[in-house]
Design an enzyme around this catalytic site. Structure first.
Site, PDB file in Angstrom:
ATOM      1  N   ARG A  97       0.881  -1.187   0.000  1.00  0.00           N
ATOM      2  CA  ARG A  97       0.000   0.000   0.000  1.00  0.00           C
ATOM      3  C   ARG A  97       0.903   1.217   0.000  1.00  0.00           C
ATOM      4  O   ARG A  97       1.667   1.423   0.944  1.00  0.00           O
ATOM      5  CB  ARG A  97      -0.929  -0.002   1.217  1.00  0.00           C
ATOM      6  CG  ARG A  97      -1.671   1.327   1.387  1.00  0.00           C
ATOM      7  CD  ARG A  97      -2.783   1.275   2.400  1.00  0.00           C
ATOM      8  NE  ARG A  97      -3.924   0.545   1.898  1.00  0.00           N
ATOM      9  CZ  ARG A  97      -5.170   0.681   2.362  1.00  0.00           C
ATOM     10  NH1 ARG A  97      -5.419   1.521   3.357  1.00  0.00           N
ATOM     11  NH2 ARG A  97      -6.157  -0.028   1.857  1.00  0.00           N
ATOM     12  N   HIS A 124      -7.346   0.778  -6.592  1.00  0.00           N
ATOM     13  CA  HIS A 124      -7.589  -0.066  -5.411  1.00  0.00           C
ATOM     14  C   HIS A 124      -8.233  -1.374  -5.904  1.00  0.00           C
ATOM     15  O   HIS A 124      -9.401  -1.642  -5.647  1.00  0.00           O
ATOM     16  CB  HIS A 124      -8.496   0.669  -4.430  1.00  0.00           C
ATOM     17  CG  HIS A 124      -8.455   0.127  -3.038  1.00  0.00           C
ATOM     18  ND1 HIS A 124      -7.688  -0.970  -2.669  1.00  0.00           N
ATOM     19  CD2 HIS A 124      -9.096   0.519  -1.895  1.00  0.00           C
ATOM     20  CE1 HIS A 124      -7.854  -1.205  -1.386  1.00  0.00           C
ATOM     21  NE2 HIS A 124      -8.704  -0.327  -0.893  1.00  0.00           N
ATOM     22  N   GLN A 127     -10.059  -3.934  -3.495  1.00  0.00           N
ATOM     23  CA  GLN A 127     -11.388  -3.451  -3.117  1.00  0.00           C
ATOM     24  C   GLN A 127     -12.391  -3.787  -4.215  1.00  0.00           C
ATOM     25  O   GLN A 127     -13.515  -4.235  -3.952  1.00  0.00           O
ATOM     26  CB  GLN A 127     -11.342  -1.945  -2.886  1.00  0.00           C
ATOM     27  CG  GLN A 127     -12.677  -1.337  -2.475  1.00  0.00           C
ATOM     28  CD  GLN A 127     -13.142  -1.824  -1.122  1.00  0.00           C
ATOM     29  OE1 GLN A 127     -12.422  -1.740  -0.149  1.00  0.00           O
ATOM     30  NE2 GLN A 127     -14.357  -2.334  -1.047  1.00  0.00           N
ATOM     31  N   ASP A 219     -17.510   7.020  -1.856  1.00  0.00           N
ATOM     32  CA  ASP A 219     -16.272   6.910  -1.076  1.00  0.00           C
ATOM     33  C   ASP A 219     -15.995   8.281  -0.454  1.00  0.00           C
ATOM     34  O   ASP A 219     -16.634   9.276  -0.830  1.00  0.00           O
ATOM     35  CB  ASP A 219     -15.114   6.482  -2.003  1.00  0.00           C
ATOM     36  CG  ASP A 219     -13.832   6.204  -1.234  1.00  0.00           C
ATOM     37  OD1 ASP A 219     -13.888   5.995  -0.008  1.00  0.00           O
ATOM     38  OD2 ASP A 219     -12.754   6.189  -1.868  1.00  0.00           O
ATOM     39  N   CYS A 258     -16.746   1.655   0.384  1.00  0.00           N
ATOM     40  CA  CYS A 258     -15.584   0.803   0.676  1.00  0.00           C
ATOM     41  C   CYS A 258     -15.123   0.933   2.123  1.00  0.00           C
ATOM     42  O   CYS A 258     -14.374   0.095   2.598  1.00  0.00           O
ATOM     43  CB  CYS A 258     -14.450   1.128  -0.283  1.00  0.00           C
ATOM     44  SG  CYS A 258     -13.970   2.860  -0.209  1.00  0.00           S
ATOM     45  N   ARG A 286     -13.819  -8.557   1.494  1.00  0.00           N
ATOM     46  CA  ARG A 286     -12.387  -8.365   1.250  1.00  0.00           C
ATOM     47  C   ARG A 286     -11.632  -9.655   1.612  1.00  0.00           C
ATOM     48  O   ARG A 286     -10.732 -10.079   0.894  1.00  0.00           O
ATOM     49  CB  ARG A 286     -11.849  -7.194   2.098  1.00  0.00           C
ATOM     50  CG  ARG A 286     -12.424  -5.817   1.769  1.00  0.00           C
ATOM     51  CD  ARG A 286     -11.983  -5.328   0.417  1.00  0.00           C
ATOM     52  NE  ARG A 286     -10.530  -5.285   0.275  1.00  0.00           N
ATOM     53  CZ  ARG A 286      -9.745  -4.283   0.679  1.00  0.00           C
ATOM     54  NH1 ARG A 286     -10.277  -3.218   1.236  1.00  0.00           N
ATOM     55  NH2 ARG A 286      -8.433  -4.338   0.497  1.00  0.00           N
TER      56      ARG A 286
HETATM   57  N1   CP Z   1     -11.415  -0.019   2.081  1.00  0.00           N
HETATM   58  C1   CP Z   1     -10.146  -0.090   2.540  1.00  0.00           C
HETATM   59  O1   CP Z   1      -9.190  -0.290   1.791  1.00  0.00           O
HETATM   60  O2   CP Z   1     -10.051  -0.015   3.888  1.00  0.00           O
HETATM   61  P1   CP Z   1      -8.682   0.214   4.684  1.00  0.00           P
HETATM   62  O3   CP Z   1      -8.120   1.551   4.235  1.00  0.00           O
HETATM   63  O4   CP Z   1      -9.086   0.202   6.128  1.00  0.00           O
HETATM   64  O5   CP Z   1      -7.739  -0.900   4.347  1.00  0.00           O
END
Ligand code: CP
Length: 303
Positions: A97, A124, A127, A219, A258, A286
């Site tokens: 990430r 992402h 997701q 989002d 998300c 997820r």
């Molecule tokens: N939706 C998502 O990626 O959540 P986090 O940022 O908590 O990993």
């Protein structure tokens, strides 16, 4: 080496099979990752991605090591390529990430283990797999589904549009004019829709966008690393999913997010916590979708 840096790293057929297997294999515990180690390098905070990968790898018999990017030698000038080569000697897969998709792709180009995008500023994709799985749990035929994203044209919207377009769904991305999806993302989704028989539309008008929607999706207005600013909030006000917005859809239309959410900004508390919200199912998925992804990248692709 098979990576998952963007949704298009899987074909439409592979995405559909992954989603179907994730639904069928919910709750699976096995030893398919026994003896394998997954590294997770995170430069940004995370609740869902970090925990769902950790638990998912554990449920498949694997070992997980979380590594904060701040504590690595990357911060002291070690190159991305050297880091990728060295970690490839220790690990069997890595979730990253970070901010820049280019940095992620540089890492993957030098790595000899599967690299999974755990979120960048542009995309992402993990997701998006869970999102599609959730949609599939409500509709057997993805080619008959209309998904409408409302809000900032951010990384979540680009991957959602891409995955929906790839499988032949009708996806609408509805943003303020100044906060539209980047051109590469529009081109990607429209190209995928042309190939799949789906539809990818981009608009600024929420009233027409939500007509006939099966799913409304939003989002946060300010992604990680972005400062809040009142102008952007004002621009996004008409795109909030609230009771009035939901009233323009059929009673079967469901609401997705998300998470994390900011009640009162992109979505009202009544909608997020209401009966048409499926956000917690989406978050749970997820775990299931990523277990299937790890199996494909860390086991099947290595056979
Ligand atoms: N939706 C998502 O990626 O959540 P986090 O940022 O908590 O990993």
């Amino acid at each position: 080496m098979r990576h998952f840096l963007k949704t298009t790293d899987l074909s439409a057929r592979e995405i559909i099979e992954l989603v179907q297997d994730a639904i069928a294999n919910k709750g699976e515990h096995s030893n398919i990752l026994a003896g394998k180690s997954l590294g997770m390098i995170f430069a940004k905070p995370s609740t869902r991605t970090r925990v769902s990968f950790t638990v998912g790898a554990y449920e498949l018999g694997g070992h997980v090591m979380f590594i904060s990017e701040r504590e690595m030698q990357l911060g002291r000038g070690e190159t991305i390529e050297d880091t990728a080569r060295v970690l490839s000697a220790y690990l069997d897969g890595v979730v990253i990430r970070t901010y820049s998709q280019d940095d992620l792709e540089r890492f993957a180009a030098a790595a000899t283990i599967p690299v999974i995008n755990g979120l960048t500023d542009e995309r992402h994709p993990c997701q998006a797999l869970a999102d599609l799985m959730t949609i599939r749990e409500y509709h057997d035929d993805l080619t008959k589904v209309k998904v409408v994203y409302l809000g900032d044209g951010n990384n979540v919207s680009t991957s959602l549009a891409s995955v929906c377009a790839a499988v032949g769904a009708h996806v609408v991305v509805c943003t303020p004019p100044d906060l539209a999806s980047p051109e590469w993302a529009v081109r990607e989704a429209i190209g995928l829709a042309a190939a799949s028989g789906g539809v990818a539309e981009y608009t600024t008008d929420p009233a027409t966008a939500v007509r006939g929607a099966d799913f409304l999706y939003t989002d946060v207005w300010f992604s990680m690393g972005q400062q809040k600013n009142p102008l952007k909030s004002r621009q996004l006000e008409p795109y909030r999913i609230d009771e009035a917005m939901l009233a323009q859809t059929s009673p079967e239309c469901r609401v997705m997010h998300c998470l994390p959410a900011h009640r009162g900004e992109e979505i009202s508390a009544a909608v997020l916590d209401g009966p048409r919200s499926i956000v917690y199912q989406q978050a749970e998925n997820r775990l299931h979708a990523q277990k299937e992804l790890m199996k494909r990248l860390m086991v099947d692709a290595q056979a």
